[in-house]
Design a protein around this motif. Structure first.
Motif, PDB file in Angstrom:
ATOM      1  N   CYS A   1       0.808  -1.225   0.000  1.00  0.00           N
ATOM      2  CA  CYS A   1       0.000   0.000   0.000  1.00  0.00           C
ATOM      3  C   CYS A   1       0.842   1.276   0.000  1.00  0.00           C
ATOM      4  N   HIS A   2       2.083   1.162   0.470  1.00  0.00           N
ATOM      5  CA  HIS A   2       2.982   2.335   0.518  1.00  0.00           C
ATOM      6  C   HIS A   2       4.272   1.989  -0.220  1.00  0.00           C
ATOM      7  N   THR A   3       4.290   2.103  -1.529  1.00  0.00           N
ATOM      8  CA  THR A   3       5.577   1.853  -2.172  1.00  0.00           C
ATOM      9  C   THR A   3       6.375   3.160  -2.208  1.00  0.00           C
ATOM     10  N   GLU A   4       7.513   3.174  -2.854  1.00  0.00           N
ATOM     11  CA  GLU A   4       8.364   4.374  -2.859  1.00  0.00           C
ATOM     12  C   GLU A   4       8.813   4.740  -4.276  1.00  0.00           C
ATOM     13  N   HIS A   5       9.436   5.896  -4.373  1.00  0.00           N
ATOM     14  CA  HIS A   5      10.020   6.384  -5.626  1.00  0.00           C
ATOM     15  C   HIS A   5       8.966   6.607  -6.706  1.00  0.00           C
ATOM     16  N   GLN A   6       7.688   6.861  -6.309  1.00  0.00           N
ATOM     17  CA  GLN A   6       6.637   7.154  -7.295  1.00  0.00           C
ATOM     18  C   GLN A   6       5.861   8.366  -6.819  1.00  0.00           C
ATOM     19  N   LYS A   7       6.566   9.453  -6.595  1.00  0.00           N
ATOM     20  CA  LYS A   7       5.946  10.620  -5.978  1.00  0.00           C
ATOM     21  C   LYS A   7       4.684  11.068  -6.716  1.00  0.00           C
ATOM     22  N   GLU A   8       4.711  11.023  -8.031  1.00  0.00           N
ATOM     23  CA  GLU A   8       3.575  11.543  -8.798  1.00  0.00           C
ATOM     24  C   GLU A   8       2.307  10.734  -8.545  1.00  0.00           C
ATOM     25  N   GLN A   9       2.476   9.427  -8.315  1.00  0.00           N
ATOM     26  CA  GLN A   9       1.288   8.580  -8.101  1.00  0.00           C
ATOM     27  C   GLN A   9       0.993   8.371  -6.623  1.00  0.00           C
ATOM     28  N   THR A  10       1.681   9.102  -5.742  1.00  0.00           N
ATOM     29  CA  THR A  10       1.485   8.859  -4.316  1.00  0.00           C
ATOM     30  C   THR A  10       0.465   9.833  -3.730  1.00  0.00           C
ATOM     31  N   ASN A  11      -0.563   9.269  -3.082  1.00  0.00           N
ATOM     32  CA  ASN A  11      -1.598  10.089  -2.431  1.00  0.00           C
ATOM     33  C   ASN A  11      -1.121  10.526  -1.050  1.00  0.00           C
ATOM     34  N   PRO A  12      -1.874  11.428  -0.396  1.00  0.00           N
ATOM     35  CA  PRO A  12      -1.496  11.815   0.974  1.00  0.00           C
ATOM     36  C   PRO A  12      -1.279  10.587   1.859  1.00  0.00           C
ATOM     37  N   MET A  13      -0.431  10.732   2.827  1.00  0.00           N
ATOM     38  CA  MET A  13      -0.049   9.683   3.769  1.00  0.00           C
ATOM     39  C   MET A  13       0.649   8.517   3.082  1.00  0.00           C
ATOM     40  N   GLY A  14       1.380   8.837   2.040  1.00  0.00           N
ATOM     41  CA  GLY A  14       2.223   7.836   1.400  1.00  0.00           C
ATOM     42  C   GLY A  14       1.471   6.700   0.759  1.00  0.00           C
ATOM     43  N   LEU A  15       0.215   6.931   0.405  1.00  0.00           N
ATOM     44  CA  LEU A  15      -0.632   5.856  -0.076  1.00  0.00           C
ATOM     45  C   LEU A  15      -0.520   5.678  -1.585  1.00  0.00           C
ATOM     46  N   THR A  16      -0.210   4.435  -2.011  1.00  0.00           N
ATOM     47  CA  THR A  16      -0.102   4.175  -3.439  1.00  0.00           C
ATOM     48  C   THR A  16      -1.169   3.174  -3.882  1.00  0.00           C
ATOM     49  N   LEU A  17      -2.391   3.396  -3.387  1.00  0.00           N
ATOM     50  CA  LEU A  17      -3.541   2.562  -3.748  1.00  0.00           C
ATOM     51  C   LEU A  17      -4.667   3.482  -4.186  1.00  0.00           C
ATOM     52  N   PRO A  18      -5.583   2.981  -5.032  1.00  0.00           N
ATOM     53  CA  PRO A  18      -6.776   3.791  -5.311  1.00  0.00           C
ATOM     54  C   PRO A  18      -7.619   3.951  -4.044  1.00  0.00           C
ATOM     55  N   LYS A  19      -8.439   5.009  -3.986  1.00  0.00           N
ATOM     56  CA  LYS A  19      -9.118   5.377  -2.746  1.00  0.00           C
ATOM     57  C   LYS A  19     -10.164   4.366  -2.260  1.00  0.00           C
ATOM     58  N   ASP A  20     -10.687   3.530  -3.184  1.00  0.00           N
ATOM     59  CA  ASP A  20     -11.784   2.641  -2.778  1.00  0.00           C
ATOM     60  C   ASP A  20     -11.294   1.240  -2.407  1.00  0.00           C
ATOM     61  N   TYR A  21     -10.028   1.135  -1.971  1.00  0.00           N
ATOM     62  CA  TYR A  21      -9.446  -0.194  -1.778  1.00  0.00           C
ATOM     63  C   TYR A  21     -10.085  -1.010  -0.649  1.00  0.00           C
ATOM     64  N   CYS A  22     -10.830  -0.391   0.260  1.00  0.00           N
ATOM     65  CA  CYS A  22     -11.487  -1.156   1.330  1.00  0.00           C
ATOM     66  C   CYS A  22     -12.423  -2.204   0.721  1.00  0.00           C
ATOM     67  N   PHE A  23     -12.923  -1.882  -0.468  1.00  0.00           N
ATOM     68  CA  PHE A  23     -13.845  -2.765  -1.185  1.00  0.00           C
ATOM     69  C   PHE A  23     -13.336  -4.199  -1.270  1.00  0.00           C
ATOM     70  N   HIS A  24     -12.038  -4.351  -1.539  1.00  0.00           N
ATOM     71  CA  HIS A  24     -11.493  -5.690  -1.793  1.00  0.00           C
ATOM     72  C   HIS A  24     -11.744  -6.655  -0.640  1.00  0.00           C
ATOM     73  N   CYS A  25     -11.790  -6.168   0.552  1.00  0.00           N
ATOM     74  CA  CYS A  25     -11.932  -7.071   1.701  1.00  0.00           C
ATOM     75  C   CYS A  25     -13.261  -6.910   2.428  1.00  0.00           C
ATOM     76  N   HIS A  26     -13.978  -5.840   2.169  1.00  0.00           N
ATOM     77  CA  HIS A  26     -15.217  -5.603   2.917  1.00  0.00           C
ATOM     78  C   HIS A  26     -16.428  -5.377   2.001  1.00  0.00           C
ATOM     79  N   GLN A  27     -16.506  -6.149   0.892  1.00  0.00           N
ATOM     80  CA  GLN A  27     -17.624  -5.990  -0.063  1.00  0.00           C
ATOM     81  C   GLN A  27     -18.991  -6.084   0.608  1.00  0.00           C
ATOM     82  N   ASP A  28     -19.078  -6.892   1.657  1.00  0.00           N
ATOM     83  CA  ASP A  28     -20.401  -7.240   2.191  1.00  0.00           C
ATOM     84  C   ASP A  28     -20.941  -6.271   3.237  1.00  0.00           C
TER      85      ASP A  28
END
Ligand code: HEC
Ligand code: HEC
Ligand code: HEC
Ligand code: HEC
Ligand code: HEC
Ligand code: HEC
Ligand code: HEC
Ligand code: HEC
Ligand code: HEC
Ligand code: HEC
Length: 436
Positions: free
Chosen positions: A107-134
Motif C-alpha cells: 500500500c505504501h511503495t516508494e520512488h513514485q511521488k507523482e502517483q502517491t496520495n497523501p499519507m504515502g498511499l499508493t492505492l486507489p481510494k476505494d481499496y477497502c472494497f477488496h476485503c469488505h464488499q459485504d
C-alpha cells in the motif's frame, strides 16, 4: 542450452545486484540510481538509501524490516486495526490475493511521488472494497455508501481508529461544543525534572559570564539557572573544555525524550540519520523568506539562554511557516485566547497555541516519576488528523464537534475560525444501532 541461459541469467543478475548493492552502500553518486523522487514523508532521507534498503539482496522482507524499525512503535500505540497478524490468520488468506496486506509496500511503495496520495498511499481510494464488499448487506446504515467514503475524514481509518470506535462514540456523545472546564494539562513545575540534576563539579567559566553580560543576564532568569544548569552544563566537553556552539548532543544528555520525539518527525528526522537538519529552502511548503537560510535544530524554537517556551509555542513557528493555515492563526478564536493569555487576562492553560495542537503535552514516565512532557514529534498526530481528537481537542470540546471540525477543510485553512459546515453522522449511527 538451458544451462547456458541459466548461467547467463545468473551472471547478469549477480552483476546487477552487485552494482546496485555497491551503489546503495558505497558509491558517492547515489542519485544516479534513484529510480524516482521519494514520497512527501521520506524526501528528507531520500539519499540515505540504506535506511530502507538495509541489505542489497534482502528484497521485500528486508524493506519490511526497515519500515517496522521506524514505524512499529507508533502503529502499536495507535492500536492498529489491521496489524500484520490479522493477515497471517489462514482464514483471511483469500483476501491477500488482490492486496497482500502483510507487507507495508503493498500500500505504501516508494520512488513514485507523482502517483502517491497523501499519507504515502499508493492505492486507489476505494481499496477497502477488496476485503469488505459485504458491509452494505451487514449494516443498514452502510447500504448506499460508496467505498471511497469509508476512510474520508470522520468515519474510519485503516490503522488508527482510537477516536472513532463505536463504544467511544457512545460514551462521549453528550458534551456541549465547548466544555464547562476547557483547559489543557498543566506543564510540570520546573523543579520536577530539575531535582534529578545533582550539579557535578564542572568548570564555572566565570570569565565567559563576564565577557557576555547579556547572556549571563538571560540565563540567570531561565529555567536552566533555577535548575542548577550552569554555563558548563551545555558548554563543557567531557574534558572540561569550552564548546562555543553546543548542539543537540549536549541537549540530549538531559533531554533524551524530547530529542527522540524531535528526531521521529519532519523537523528532526534527518538528525536521526546523522544528516544536516532540514532547511525551509529544501521544502515544498511555503516558508518566510528570511527563514530560507536556517536549518532545523533545538535552537530553531528555543533561544538557548532564555529557553522561553511561550516564544517557542507560536512566534518561533511563525518565524518560518508561511502557509495560509499558519498565517490565519493570529486572528482565529484560538489565537485571541492566546493573546489574552500572553497579556495575563487568561490562565495560560486555557489558551491554544500552535504547540497545543502540534506538540501536545503528554504524561510520560521518567525513571519512575510521572512527568508532563511536550511531544516533540509534530507529525505524531498530524495525519490522519483524527489523531488530534483525543489528546488535544477533547480537553476542551465535545467529540462530535471535534470530528466535524477536523473533517472541514475550510476550517483547517482558516485555522478554525467559525463553526463546521457539515456534520459527520458516525455518532448518530452508533446511537441508533445501540438503541436497536
Ligand atoms: C524511505 C525508504 C526508501 C529509501 C530512503 C530509498 N528507497 Fe529505494 N525503494 C523503497 C521501496 C519501498 C521500494 C519498492 C519496493 C517494492 O515495491 O517492492 C524501493 C525500490 C527501489 C529500487 C527498485 C528495485 C527494488 O529493490 O525493488 C531501486 C533500484 C531503489 N529503490 C534504489 C534506491 C536508491 C538508489 C536509494 C537512495 C538514493 C533509495 N532507493 C532510497 C524504499 C526506499
Ligand atoms: C529511518 C526511518 C524510516 C524508515 C526506514 C521508514 N520511514 Fe516512513 N517515515 C519516517 C519519518 C521520520 C516520517 C515523517 C514523519 C511522519 O509522517 O510520521 C515517515 C513518514 C511515513 C509515512 C507518512 C507519509 C505522510 O506523508 O504522511 C508513511 C506512510 C511511511 N512513512 C511508511 C513507511 C514505509 C512503508 C516504510 C518502509 C518501506 C518506511 N516508512 C520506512 C521514517 C522512516
Ligand atoms: C492495506 C493497505 C495498507 C497496508 C498494508 C499498510 N498501510 Fe499504512 N496506511 C494505509 C492507509 C489507507 C493510510 C492512511 C491513513 C489511514 O487510513 O489509517 C496509511 C497510513 C500510514 C501512516 C501514516 C498515518 C498513521 O496513522 O501513522 C503510516 C506511518 C503507515 N501507514 C505505515 C505503515 C507501515 C509501517 C505498514 C507496514 C507495517 C503499513 N503502513 C501497512 C494503508 C496501509
Ligand atoms: C486486505 C484486506 C483488508 C483491507 C484492504 C481492509 N480491511 Fe478492514 N479488516 C480486514 C480484516 C481481515 C479484518 C478483521 C476481521 C475480523 O477480525 O473478523 C478487518 C477489520 C476491520 C474493521 C473492524 C476493526 C476492529 O478494530 O475490529 C473495520 C472497521 C475495518 N476493517 C474497516 C476497514 C476500512 C475502512 C478499510 C479501508 C480503509 C479496510 N478495512 C480495509 C481486512 C481488510
Ligand atoms: C541550555 C544550554 C546552555 C546554557 C546553560 C548556556 N548556553 Fe550558551 N549557548 C548555548 C547554545 C545552544 C549556543 C549556540 C547557539 C548557536 O548555535 O548559535 C550557545 C552560545 C553561546 C555563546 C556563543 C554565541 C553567542 O551567542 O555569542 C556564548 C558566548 C555563550 N553561549 C555563553 C554562555 C554563558 C556565559 C552561559 C552561562 C551564563 C551559557 N552560555 C549557558 C546553550 C547554552
Ligand atoms: C545538564 C542538563 C541540561 C542540559 C545539557 C540542557 N538542559 Fe534544558 N533543562 C534542564 C533542566 C534541569 C531544566 C528545568 C527542568 C524543567 O523545566 O522541568 C531544563 C529546562 C529546559 C526547557 C524548559 C524551560 C521552561 O521554561 O520550562 C527547555 C526549553 C530546555 N531545557 C531546552 C534545552 C536545550 C535546547 C538544550 C540544549 C541546547 C538543553 N535544554 C540542555 C537541564 C538541561
Ligand atoms: C518546533 C519548535 C521546537 C523545537 C525545534 C524544539 N522544541 Fe522544545 N519545546 C517547544 C515548545 C513549543 C515547548 C513548550 C510547549 C508547552 O509549553 O506546551 C517546548 C518545550 C521543551 C522542553 C520543556 C520540557 C517539556 O518537554 O515539557 C524541553 C526540555 C525542550 N523543549 C527541549 C527541546 C530539545 C532538547 C530540542 C531539540 C531536540 C527541542 N526542544 C526542539 C518547541 C520546540
Ligand atoms: C527553522 C524553521 C522552522 C521553525 C521555527 C518551525 N518549523 Fe515546522 N517545519 C519546518 C520545516 C523545514 C519542515 C519540513 C517540511 C517538509 O518536510 O516539507 C517543517 C514541518 C512542520 C510540520 C509538518 C508538515 C508536514 O506537512 O508534514 C508541522 C506540522 C510543523 N512544521 C509545525 C511547526 C510548529 C507548530 C512550529 C512551532 C512550534 C514549527 N513548525 C517551527 C521549519 C520550521
Ligand atoms: C486547533 C489546532 C491547530 C492549531 C492551533 C494549529 N494547527 Fe496547524 N494544523 C492543524 C491541523 C488539523 C492540520 C491539518 C492536518 C491534515 O489534515 O493534513 C494542520 C496542519 C499544519 C501544517 C501542515 C500544512 C501542510 O500543508 O502540510 C503546518 C505546517 C501547521 N499546521 C503549522 C501550524 C502553525 C505554525 C500554527 C500556529 C501559528 C498552527 N499550525 C496552529 C491543527 C492546528
Ligand atoms: C484549551 C482548550 C481548547 C483546545 C485544546 C481546543 N480548543 Fe477550540 N476553542 C476553544 C475555545 C474556548 C473556543 C471558543 C473561543 C471563543 O469563543 O472565542 C474555541 C473555538 C474553536 C472553534 C471556532 C468556533 C467558532 O465559533 O468560531 C473551532 C472550529 C475549534 N475551536 C476547533 C478546535 C479543534 C478542532 C481542536 C483540536 C484540534 C480545538 N479546537 C482545540 C478551546 C479549545
Amino acid at each position: 542450452m538451458k544451462k547456458l541461459i541459466w548461467g547467463t541469467w545468473l551472471i547478469v543478475t549477480t552483476c546487477l545486484a552487485s552494482y546496485y548493492g555497491y551503489t546503495l552502500f558505497k558509491a558517492d553518486n547515489k542519485e544516479a540510481l534513484l529510480i524516482g523522487d521519494a514520497s512527501h514523508g521520506h524526501f528528507q532521507i531520500e539519499m540515505a538509501c540504506t535506511a530502507c534498503h538495509t541489505s542489497a539482496f534482502g528484497g521485500t522482507e528486508s524493506l519490511q524490516e526497515s519500515c517496522v524499525n521506524c514505524h512499529a512503535e507508533e502503529l502499536e500505540e495507535a492500536h492498529d486495526s489491521h496489524p500484520q497478524k490479522k493477515f497471517t490468520d489462514p482464514r483471511n488468506a483469500s483476501q491477500l490475493e488482490t492486496i497482500d496486506a502483510r507487507y507495508c509496500v503493498s500500500c505504501h511503495t516508494e520512488h513514485q511521488k507523482e502517483q502517491t496520495n497523501p499519507m504515502g498511499l499508493t492505492l486507489p481510494k476505494d481499496y477497502c472494497f477488496h476485503c469488505h464488499q459485504d458491509i452494505g448487506e451487514e449494516r443498514d446504515s452502510h447500504k448506499n455508501l460508496t467505498f471511497d467514503s469509508c476512510a474520508s475524514a470522520g468515519c474510519h481509518n485503516y490503522h488508527d481508529n482510537r477516536a472513532l470506535y463505536e463504544d467511544f462514540l457512545l460514551e462521549n456523545h453528550q458534551d456541549s461544543w465547548v466544555k464547562q472546564v476547557a483547559k489543557i494539562t498543566e506543564a510540570n513545575a520546573a523543579s520536577t525534572l530539575a531535582a534529578q540534576f545533582i550539579p557535578t563539579p564542572l568548570p564555572p567559566f566565570a570569565e565567559k559570564k563576564e565577557e557576555h553580560p547579556d547572556i549571563h543576564k538571560d540565563w540567570s532568569s531561565s529555567a536552566h539557572a533555577s535548575g542548577n544548569v550552569d554555563c558548563a552544563g551545555c558548554h563543557s566537553t567531557d574534558q572540561l573544555q569550552w564548546i562555543e556552539k553546543p548542539g543537540i548532543e549536549q541537549c540530549q544528555t538531559c533531554h533524551m525524550n524530547e530529542v527522540e520525539g524531535y528526531q521521529a518527525g519532519k523537523h528532526g528526522m534527518r538528525l536521526a540519520l546523522n544528516m544536516a537538519g532540514i532547511s525551509p529552502a529544501e521544502s515544498s511548503l511555503p516558508f518566510k523568506e528570511q527563514s530560507l537560510v536556517l536549518q532545523q535544530s533545538c535552537n530553531s524554537c528555543h533561544e538557548p539562554h532564555t529557553s522561553n517556551t511561550q516564544f517557542a509555542s507560536k512566534e518561533a513557528c511563525l518565524g518560518c511557516h508561511n502557509d495560509q493555515h499558519s498565517l490565519a492563526f493570529e486572528a482565529s478564536p484560538h489565537g485571541q485566547l492566546l493573546n489574552n493569555a500572553i497579556a495575563g487576562r487568561l490562565p495560560a492553560n486555557e489558551a491554544v497555541s500552535c504547540a497545543t495542537c502540534h506538540m501536545p503535552r503528554q504524561e510520560k514516565n521518567h525513571h519512575g516519576t510521572k512527568v508532563i512532557e511536550v511531544n516533540h514529534n509534530q507529525n505524531h498526530n498530524l495525519r490522519p488528523n483524527e489523531k488530534m481528537i483525543r489528546p488535544v481537542c477533547m480537553q476542551c470540546h465535545s467529540l462530535g464537534f471535534s470530528i466535524d471540525a477536523l473533517a472541514d477543510e475550510q476550517l483547517i485553512n482558516n485555522n478554525f475560525t467559525g463553526k463546521p459546515s457539515a456534520h459527520i453522522p458516525s455518532i448518530d449511527w452508533a446511537i441508533r444501532r445501540s438503541e436497536n
